[in-house]
Design a protein around this motif. Sequence first.
Motif, PDB file in Angstrom:
ATOM      1  N   ALA A  40       0.782  -1.112   0.027  1.00  0.00           N
ATOM      2  CA  ALA A  40      -0.033   0.002  -0.072  1.00  0.00           C
ATOM      3  C   ALA A  40       0.864   1.115  -0.154  1.00  0.00           C
ATOM      4  CB  ALA A  40      -0.795   0.135   1.202  1.00  0.00           C
ATOM      5  N   SER A  41       1.958   1.275   0.782  1.00  0.00           N
ATOM      6  CA  SER A  41       2.762   2.541   0.867  1.00  0.00           C
ATOM      7  C   SER A  41       3.680   2.752  -0.381  1.00  0.00           C
ATOM      8  CB  SER A  41       3.367   2.323   2.156  1.00  0.00           C
ATOM      9  OG  SER A  41       4.539   1.357   2.214  1.00  0.00           O
ATOM     10  N   ILE A  42       4.581   1.771  -0.844  1.00  0.00           N
ATOM     11  CA  ILE A  42       5.152   1.907  -2.034  1.00  0.00           C
ATOM     12  C   ILE A  42       4.409   2.229  -3.247  1.00  0.00           C
ATOM     13  CG2 ILE A  42       7.130   0.771  -3.278  1.00  0.00           C
ATOM     14  CD1 ILE A  42       7.875   1.610  -0.547  1.00  0.00           C
ATOM     15  N   ALA A  43       3.113   1.506  -3.289  1.00  0.00           N
ATOM     16  CA  ALA A  43       2.522   1.814  -4.456  1.00  0.00           C
ATOM     17  C   ALA A  43       1.919   3.329  -4.497  1.00  0.00           C
ATOM     18  CB  ALA A  43       1.090   0.842  -4.496  1.00  0.00           C
ATOM     19  N   LEU A  93       6.290   9.621   1.148  1.00  0.00           N
ATOM     20  CA  LEU A  93       7.160   8.366   1.738  1.00  0.00           C
ATOM     21  C   LEU A  93       7.426   8.241   3.094  1.00  0.00           C
ATOM     22  CD1 LEU A  93       8.547   5.800   1.088  1.00  0.00           C
ATOM     23  CD2 LEU A  93      10.686   7.346   0.204  1.00  0.00           C
ATOM     24  N   ALA A  94       7.668   9.868   3.795  1.00  0.00           N
ATOM     25  CA  ALA A  94       8.158  10.017   5.140  1.00  0.00           C
ATOM     26  C   ALA A  94       7.597   9.122   6.244  1.00  0.00           C
ATOM     27  CB  ALA A  94       8.427  11.494   5.445  1.00  0.00           C
ATOM     28  N   PRO A  95       6.469   9.206   6.529  1.00  0.00           N
ATOM     29  CA  PRO A  95       5.747   8.396   7.616  1.00  0.00           C
ATOM     30  C   PRO A  95       5.904   7.018   7.260  1.00  0.00           C
ATOM     31  CG  PRO A  95       3.955  10.134   6.549  1.00  0.00           C
ATOM     32  CD  PRO A  95       5.354  10.117   5.815  1.00  0.00           C
ATOM     33  N   PHE A  96       5.787   6.422   6.243  1.00  0.00           N
ATOM     34  CA  PHE A  96       5.887   5.133   5.943  1.00  0.00           C
ATOM     35  C   PHE A  96       7.446   4.655   6.088  1.00  0.00           C
ATOM     36  CE2 PHE A  96       2.351   6.042   2.858  1.00  0.00           C
ATOM     37  CZ  PHE A  96       1.255   5.577   3.560  1.00  0.00           C
ATOM     38  N   ASP A  97       8.244   5.438   5.565  1.00  0.00           N
ATOM     39  CA  ASP A  97       9.727   5.121   5.793  1.00  0.00           C
ATOM     40  C   ASP A  97      10.132   5.052   7.296  1.00  0.00           C
ATOM     41  OD1 ASP A  97      12.009   4.564   4.302  1.00  0.00           O
ATOM     42  OD2 ASP A  97      12.946   6.262   5.220  1.00  0.00           O
ATOM     43  N   LEU A  98       9.575   6.142   8.106  1.00  0.00           N
ATOM     44  CA  LEU A  98       9.786   6.218   9.534  1.00  0.00           C
ATOM     45  C   LEU A  98       9.298   4.853  10.051  1.00  0.00           C
ATOM     46  CD1 LEU A  98      10.778   8.060  11.975  1.00  0.00           C
ATOM     47  CD2 LEU A  98       8.356   8.540  12.211  1.00  0.00           C
ATOM     48  N   ILE A  99       7.958   4.437   9.781  1.00  0.00           N
ATOM     49  CA  ILE A  99       7.576   3.219  10.650  1.00  0.00           C
ATOM     50  C   ILE A  99       8.577   1.911  10.107  1.00  0.00           C
ATOM     51  CG2 ILE A  99       5.782   1.628  10.366  1.00  0.00           C
ATOM     52  CD1 ILE A  99       3.977   4.262  10.039  1.00  0.00           C
ATOM     53  N   LYS A 100       8.831   2.071   8.822  1.00  0.00           N
ATOM     54  CA  LYS A 100       9.742   0.745   8.481  1.00  0.00           C
ATOM     55  C   LYS A 100      11.036   0.766   9.016  1.00  0.00           C
ATOM     56  CE  LYS A 100      12.482  -0.640   4.317  1.00  0.00           C
ATOM     57  NZ  LYS A 100      12.415  -0.716   2.783  1.00  0.00           N
ATOM     58  N   VAL A 101      11.716   2.013   9.157  1.00  0.00           N
ATOM     59  CA  VAL A 101      13.166   1.893   9.904  1.00  0.00           C
ATOM     60  C   VAL A 101      13.004   1.721  11.267  1.00  0.00           C
ATOM     61  CG1 VAL A 101      14.957   3.804  10.569  1.00  0.00           C
ATOM     62  CG2 VAL A 101      14.032   3.323   8.166  1.00  0.00           C
ATOM     63  N   ARG A 102      11.896   2.155  12.089  1.00  0.00           N
ATOM     64  CA  ARG A 102      11.708   1.989  13.567  1.00  0.00           C
ATOM     65  C   ARG A 102      11.502   0.501  13.753  1.00  0.00           C
ATOM     66  NH1 ARG A 102       9.601   6.591  16.853  1.00  0.00           N
ATOM     67  NH2 ARG A 102      11.145   8.272  16.069  1.00  0.00           N
ATOM     68  N   LEU A 103      10.810  -0.109  12.871  1.00  0.00           N
ATOM     69  CA  LEU A 103      10.589  -1.756  13.072  1.00  0.00           C
ATOM     70  C   LEU A 103      11.821  -2.383  12.607  1.00  0.00           C
ATOM     71  CD1 LEU A 103       7.046  -2.201  11.424  1.00  0.00           C
ATOM     72  CD2 LEU A 103       7.659  -2.270  13.702  1.00  0.00           C
ATOM     73  N   GLN A 104      12.452  -2.051  11.626  1.00  0.00           N
ATOM     74  CA  GLN A 104      13.868  -2.749  11.224  1.00  0.00           C
ATOM     75  C   GLN A 104      14.897  -2.491  12.262  1.00  0.00           C
ATOM     76  OE1 GLN A 104      15.233  -0.699   7.911  1.00  0.00           O
ATOM     77  NE2 GLN A 104      14.634  -2.230   6.401  1.00  0.00           N
ATOM     78  N   ASN A 105      15.029  -1.496  13.028  1.00  0.00           N
ATOM     79  CA  ASN A 105      15.799  -1.357  14.076  1.00  0.00           C
ATOM     80  C   ASN A 105      15.425  -1.821  15.596  1.00  0.00           C
ATOM     81  OD1 ASN A 105      18.567   0.097  13.000  1.00  0.00           O
ATOM     82  ND2 ASN A 105      16.524   0.981  12.328  1.00  0.00           N
ATOM     83  N   ARG A 137       3.375  15.654  13.937  1.00  0.00           N
ATOM     84  CA  ARG A 137       4.622  15.952  13.460  1.00  0.00           C
ATOM     85  C   ARG A 137       5.744  14.633  13.747  1.00  0.00           C
ATOM     86  NH1 ARG A 137       7.009  21.639  14.598  1.00  0.00           N
ATOM     87  NH2 ARG A 137       8.394  20.839  13.314  1.00  0.00           N
ATOM     88  N   GLY A 138       5.567  14.064  14.683  1.00  0.00           N
ATOM     89  CA  GLY A 138       6.255  12.924  14.882  1.00  0.00           C
ATOM     90  C   GLY A 138       6.610  12.000  13.849  1.00  0.00           C
ATOM     91  N   LEU A 139       5.477  11.687  13.029  1.00  0.00           N
ATOM     92  CA  LEU A 139       5.506  10.832  11.989  1.00  0.00           C
ATOM     93  C   LEU A 139       6.489  11.206  10.709  1.00  0.00           C
ATOM     94  CD1 LEU A 139       1.653   9.770  11.924  1.00  0.00           C
ATOM     95  CD2 LEU A 139       3.696   8.265  12.274  1.00  0.00           C
ATOM     96  N   PHE A 140       6.895  12.666  10.970  1.00  0.00           N
ATOM     97  CA  PHE A 140       7.608  13.323   9.911  1.00  0.00           C
ATOM     98  C   PHE A 140       9.013  13.291  10.454  1.00  0.00           C
ATOM     99  CE2 PHE A 140       3.553  13.911   8.311  1.00  0.00           C
ATOM    100  CZ  PHE A 140       3.639  13.632   6.950  1.00  0.00           C
TER     101      PHE A 140
END
Length: 264
Positions: A40-43, A93-105, A137-140
């Motif tokens: 959903a996010s990348i599309a 992309l910013a909020p989706f990428d933030l979530i991805k990086v937080r989960l990855q780490n 704002r935290g999502l950004f």
Amino acid sequence: MPVEEFVAGWVSGALGLVLGHPFDTVKLLGFFKGMSFPIASIALVNSVLFGVYSNSLLALTATSHQERWAQPPSYTHVFIAGCTGGFLQAYFLAPFDLIKVRLQNQTEPRAQLGGPPPRYRGPMHCAASIFQKEGPRGLFQGAWALTLRDTPTMGIYFVTYEVLCRQCTPEGQNPSSATVLVAGGFAGITSWVAATPLDVIKSRMQMDGLKRRAYQGVLDCMVSSVRQEGLGVFFRGITINSARAFPVNAVTFLSYEYLLRWWG
Ligand SMILES: CN(C)C(=N)NCCC[C@H](N)C(=O)O
């Protein structure tokens, strides 16, 4: 404003992602295995990128997508349109990428009996807890570094694609499928090689304050990362980024071109 490019960008982003998923799951520790959130996010993000790119070229050169192989735009126009697409997609992309990086780490063991529960239970829980603790704002967090990463590198992405397609195609003709695959793959690699230094900084900004020190800003993060780890820090992940970039972007461009040709 033509919308076909947005739709083709959406579908091609989803197809590219299916190929890139194994590379992403290798990097993740089990929290981010599902496909629905990344699709959903990348599309959506790819749809913004390709839609804005194509419509910016239309505004700059007054040629539609169908006319572009017969009347090719200048590389300067391609670069400006790519940068515009990259700039705008960064905010989606910013909020989706933030979530991805937080989960990855997130390195806490997944479900150890008696152990503490993980900070984030999945993408939706991660989004909700960032929103609750820090507001919208935290999502950004890290969005500025992401914008700096994506604006010029998306210009490079589309210019590489155009240069390679034109080199391998007789003037005025549409590029063959093989050409589109190779040009798309190399466009992905070139843009990711250029993006990797700021990708490292962006991920640090997105994790900032959670476990370690708070950086003053992007420049401070760059300086202290180089001081502590040397210049090599800017090339972290370059091999996996490039290995993932070829198949993902080959398929993204092939499906994008074919969908647009099919729609006339
Ligand atoms: C940060 N950079 C360089 C890029 N995003 N480059 C364009 C490739 C986009 C594609 N969705 C991918 O994930 O490879």
